[in-house]
Design a protein around this motif. Structure first.
Motif, PDB file in Angstrom:
ATOM      1  N   LYS A 109      20.076  33.311  29.971  1.00 10.93           N
ATOM      2  CA  LYS A 109      19.981  33.578  31.394  1.00 10.93           C
ATOM      3  C   LYS A 109      19.902  32.264  32.162  1.00 10.93           C
ATOM      4  O   LYS A 109      19.284  31.299  31.711  1.00 10.93           O
ATOM      5  CB  LYS A 109      18.733  34.394  31.703  1.00 10.93           C
ATOM      6  CG  LYS A 109      18.737  35.813  31.178  1.00 10.93           C
ATOM      7  CD  LYS A 109      17.428  36.506  31.525  1.00 10.93           C
ATOM      8  CE  LYS A 109      17.373  37.896  30.913  1.00 10.93           C
ATOM      9  NZ  LYS A 109      16.050  38.544  31.154  1.00 10.93           N
ATOM     10  N   ARG A 128      22.996  33.663  41.799  1.00  8.77           N
ATOM     11  CA  ARG A 128      22.874  34.803  40.904  1.00  8.77           C
ATOM     12  C   ARG A 128      22.114  34.426  39.633  1.00  8.77           C
ATOM     13  O   ARG A 128      22.158  33.274  39.192  1.00  8.77           O
ATOM     14  CB  ARG A 128      24.260  35.324  40.496  1.00  8.77           C
ATOM     15  CG  ARG A 128      25.170  35.651  41.674  1.00  8.77           C
ATOM     16  CD  ARG A 128      26.547  36.070  41.190  1.00  8.77           C
ATOM     17  NE  ARG A 128      27.510  36.125  42.295  1.00  8.77           N
ATOM     18  CZ  ARG A 128      28.803  36.365  42.166  1.00  8.77           C
ATOM     19  NH1 ARG A 128      29.303  36.602  40.935  1.00  8.77           N
ATOM     20  NH2 ARG A 128      29.605  36.380  43.215  1.00  8.77           N
ATOM     21  N   CYS A 129      21.445  35.398  39.066  1.00  6.25           N
ATOM     22  CA  CYS A 129      20.885  35.259  37.719  1.00  6.25           C
ATOM     23  C   CYS A 129      21.826  35.999  36.777  1.00  6.25           C
ATOM     24  O   CYS A 129      22.023  37.210  36.913  1.00  6.25           O
ATOM     25  CB  CYS A 129      19.484  35.853  37.655  1.00  6.25           C
ATOM     26  SG  CYS A 129      18.726  35.699  36.016  1.00  6.25           S
ATOM     27  N   GLU A 130      22.416  35.274  35.849  1.00  4.03           N
ATOM     28  CA  GLU A 130      23.409  35.895  34.970  1.00  4.03           C
ATOM     29  C   GLU A 130      23.409  35.222  33.609  1.00  4.03           C
ATOM     30  O   GLU A 130      22.761  34.187  33.404  1.00  4.03           O
ATOM     31  CB  GLU A 130      24.796  35.834  35.609  1.00  4.03           C
ATOM     32  CG  GLU A 130      25.291  34.440  35.919  1.00  4.03           C
ATOM     33  CD  GLU A 130      26.612  34.460  36.675  1.00  4.03           C
ATOM     34  OE1 GLU A 130      27.136  35.557  36.955  1.00  4.03           O
ATOM     35  OE2 GLU A 130      27.124  33.374  36.985  1.00  4.03           O
ATOM     36  N   MET A 131      24.148  35.804  32.688  1.00  5.41           N
ATOM     37  CA  MET A 131      24.264  35.257  31.345  1.00  5.41           C
ATOM     38  C   MET A 131      25.369  34.201  31.313  1.00  5.41           C
ATOM     39  O   MET A 131      26.470  34.425  31.822  1.00  5.41           O
ATOM     40  CB  MET A 131      24.572  36.362  30.340  1.00  5.41           C
ATOM     41  CG  MET A 131      23.490  37.438  30.241  1.00  5.41           C
ATOM     42  SD  MET A 131      21.882  36.799  29.705  1.00  5.41           S
ATOM     43  CE  MET A 131      22.272  36.279  28.023  1.00  5.41           C
ATOM     44  N   ALA A 151      17.174  27.738  33.872  1.00  7.53           N
ATOM     45  CA  ALA A 151      17.832  28.447  32.769  1.00  7.53           C
ATOM     46  C   ALA A 151      16.872  28.511  31.597  1.00  7.53           C
ATOM     47  O   ALA A 151      15.803  27.900  31.590  1.00  7.53           O
ATOM     48  CB  ALA A 151      19.107  27.701  32.363  1.00  7.53           C
ATOM     49  N   GLU A 152      17.252  29.266  30.592  1.00  5.53           N
ATOM     50  CA  GLU A 152      16.400  29.384  29.407  1.00  5.53           C
ATOM     51  C   GLU A 152      16.472  28.139  28.533  1.00  5.53           C
ATOM     52  O   GLU A 152      15.506  27.801  27.842  1.00  5.53           O
ATOM     53  CB  GLU A 152      16.796  30.629  28.607  1.00  5.53           C
ATOM     54  CG  GLU A 152      16.461  31.927  29.350  1.00  5.53           C
ATOM     55  CD  GLU A 152      16.836  33.172  28.574  1.00  5.53           C
ATOM     56  OE1 GLU A 152      16.030  34.132  28.585  1.00  5.53           O
ATOM     57  OE2 GLU A 152      17.923  33.198  27.952  1.00  5.53           O
ATOM     58  N   ASP A 193       9.943  34.894  37.451  1.00  6.62           N
ATOM     59  CA  ASP A 193      10.878  34.694  36.350  1.00  6.62           C
ATOM     60  C   ASP A 193      12.261  34.416  36.941  1.00  6.62           C
ATOM     61  O   ASP A 193      12.450  34.442  38.163  1.00  6.62           O
ATOM     62  CB  ASP A 193      10.888  35.889  35.403  1.00  6.62           C
ATOM     63  CG  ASP A 193      11.155  37.220  36.114  1.00  6.62           C
ATOM     64  OD1 ASP A 193      11.870  37.214  37.154  1.00  6.62           O
ATOM     65  OD2 ASP A 193      10.660  38.260  35.640  1.00  6.62           O
ATOM     66  N   LEU A 194      13.230  34.175  36.067  1.00  5.81           N
ATOM     67  CA  LEU A 194      14.564  33.814  36.563  1.00  5.81           C
ATOM     68  C   LEU A 194      15.212  34.943  37.351  1.00  5.81           C
ATOM     69  O   LEU A 194      15.953  34.693  38.312  1.00  5.81           O
ATOM     70  CB  LEU A 194      15.471  33.417  35.391  1.00  5.81           C
ATOM     71  CG  LEU A 194      15.177  32.077  34.723  1.00  5.81           C
ATOM     72  CD1 LEU A 194      16.094  31.874  33.529  1.00  5.81           C
ATOM     73  CD2 LEU A 194      15.328  30.921  35.704  1.00  5.81           C
ATOM     74  N   GLU A 195      14.931  36.185  36.970  1.00  5.86           N
ATOM     75  CA  GLU A 195      15.558  37.319  37.664  1.00  5.86           C
ATOM     76  C   GLU A 195      15.167  37.359  39.141  1.00  5.86           C
ATOM     77  O   GLU A 195      15.936  37.819  39.986  1.00  5.86           O
ATOM     78  CB  GLU A 195      15.168  38.641  36.995  1.00  5.86           C
ATOM     79  CG  GLU A 195      15.858  38.900  35.663  1.00  5.86           C
ATOM     80  CD  GLU A 195      15.131  38.236  34.488  1.00  5.86           C
ATOM     81  OE1 GLU A 195      14.175  37.480  34.739  1.00  5.86           O
ATOM     82  OE2 GLU A 195      15.534  38.479  33.335  1.00  5.86           O
ATOM     83  N   PRO A 239      11.122  30.933  32.590  1.00  2.00           N
ATOM     84  CA  PRO A 239      12.257  31.688  32.035  1.00  2.00           C
ATOM     85  C   PRO A 239      11.880  32.646  30.919  1.00  2.00           C
ATOM     86  O   PRO A 239      12.597  33.636  30.687  1.00  2.00           O
ATOM     87  CB  PRO A 239      13.198  30.586  31.531  1.00  2.00           C
ATOM     88  CG  PRO A 239      12.865  29.400  32.370  1.00  2.00           C
ATOM     89  CD  PRO A 239      11.388  29.490  32.585  1.00  2.00           C
TER      90      PRO A 239
END
Length: 391
Positions: free
Chosen positions: A2, A13-16, A140-141, A365-367, A390
């Motif tokens: 993420k 945006r929070c995305e993969m 990011a993670e 958190d990141l979301e 994260p």
């Protein structure tokens, strides 16, 4: 993994995205334990920084645990906790040898783009456009850290993640801003902008011997933090004429030093000139909104110093350079030479002189990152500083 990514003006945006990988022998990969949203990230969100590309991973304030090291790296081992400076430096070039790390000649892998815009290239920056290297950021993670033998430092076990995090940027930036202000014992220092960098500039001005600190902003919670935590006198630009107030407070002489912690996005409601700057930017007739810089020039005492840690990205209109010249002002500015300050400022934290976590108002958190970017930009919900975990 993420990550928070940029997809155009106002679109975070929070995305993969793909996990980072070792690219050079001196790289390390860290699992990000804590990261933050910086005021200069808002310049990316608001579309002021050129050469951003859709999908770029944001963030330049990060710390975490080493999970992988390059085959040529020997400073850290897997499991070490480190804090990562936002700018990248090789440690060997002409500028690094003079501790001018943000001017490193080798770390910007897209230097030719910056040279066309600026005449020379500064160092590469994490998560801050392709003009400055196109490096993925740390919201990011995981984060790849280039030049890891030169930049990051180990975090002692007895410091929390949050106590170490702000060594990545805003504490060194505030300290260098105060150092650049040429503060002498007993001086009066005026600081425009009580966001995170401004708060650390206030703290640092006291550390360097200021006799009086005056903080200027228009956001009540930021002013209150400057008053209560920073022990500063405060001025609300929405309620008083700043020039007149500063002249009255200094018997007509003006502050000895003025620090612009605002930069390119001075509040459009602050004055007629800043409102016009915003219109020019919207019509592509200008880039930056230098209201604070104009005001600092007019307010600073003759022979005084103006320090500029606030980020500017392009051309400034109607800056009273004649006033600056005739008043004999000294200007000092630039991206922070973060590496120079990591060890000495870490010692101040360890010794209890300052607990940097005072500035944190929101944890997430990141979301929640995209929503908090907007809250931070719009100064909602008392948002002064956001820290994200994260994991």
């Amino acid at each position: 993994m993420k990550a928070l990514t940029w997809h155009g003006k106002g679109d975070i945006r929070c995305e993969m995205v793909d996990d980072p990988v070792i690219e050079q022998d001196d790289d390390v990969i860290i699992k990000v334990c804590a990261c933050a949203i910086c005021g200069s990230d808002l310049h990316l969100m608001d579309g002021y920084m050129p050469t951003m590309q859709s999908g770029d991973v944001l963030g330049h304030e990060s710390m975490g645990e080493v999970v992988e090291v390059g085959k040529g790296h020997s400073k850290f081992k897997v499991g070490d906790r480190v804090v990562v400076p936002f700018n990248l430096a090789c440690g060997q070039c002409y500028f690094c040898q003079r501790q001018l790390y943000s001017l490193c000649d080798r770390s910007n892998r897209n230097a030719e783009v910056a040279i066309k815009a600026m005449g020379h290239s500064p160092s590469g920056l994490l998560g801050y456009s392709h003009m400055l290297g196109g490096y993925a950021g740390g919201q990011a993670e995981y984060l790849r850290v280039p030049y890891a033998s030169v930049g990051p430092i180990a975090v002692p076990d007895y410091l929390t993640d949050e106590q170490a995090l702000f060594l990545s940027d805003i504490f060194p930036t505030g300290f260098m801003a105060a150092e650049n202000a040429n503060i002498e014992s007993g001086d009066t220092v005026a600081i425009w902008g009580c966001g995170p960098v401004g708060q650390f500039a206030i703290q640092s001005a006291w550390m360097l011997g200021a006799g009086r600190v005056i903080a200027i902003d228009g956001v009540p919670e930021r002013l209150e933090m400057a008053r209560s935590h920073g022990r500063a006198e405060i001025l609300d630009f929405g309620e008083v004429d700043i020039y007149e107030a500063l002249m009255e407070m200094t018997d007509g002489r003006g502050p000895d030093s003025c620090i612009d912690c605002v930069g390119t996005e001075a509040a459009s409601g602050a004055s007629v000139d800043s409102a016009l700057d915003k219109v020019k930017a919207a019509l592509f007739m200008g880039t930056d909104r230098p209201h604070v810089l104009r005001q600092a020039i007019m307010c600073c005492r003759k022979g005084g110093t103006i320090s500029v840690p606030g980020v500017y990205v392009g051309l400034l209109d109607h800056v009273p350079f004649g006033a600056a010249m005739n008043k004999g002002l000294t200007f000092r500015m630039g991206q922070t030479h973060t590496h120079r300050y990591l060890e000495p400022l870490m010692r101040r934290v360890v010794e209890g002189e300052i607990d940097p976590t005072f500035v944190i108002t929101h944890r997430a958190d990141l979301e929640q990152g995209p929503e908090l970017y907007k809250k931070f930009r719009d100064k909602q919900d008392g948002c002064v500083k956001v820290v994200m975990k994260p994991w």
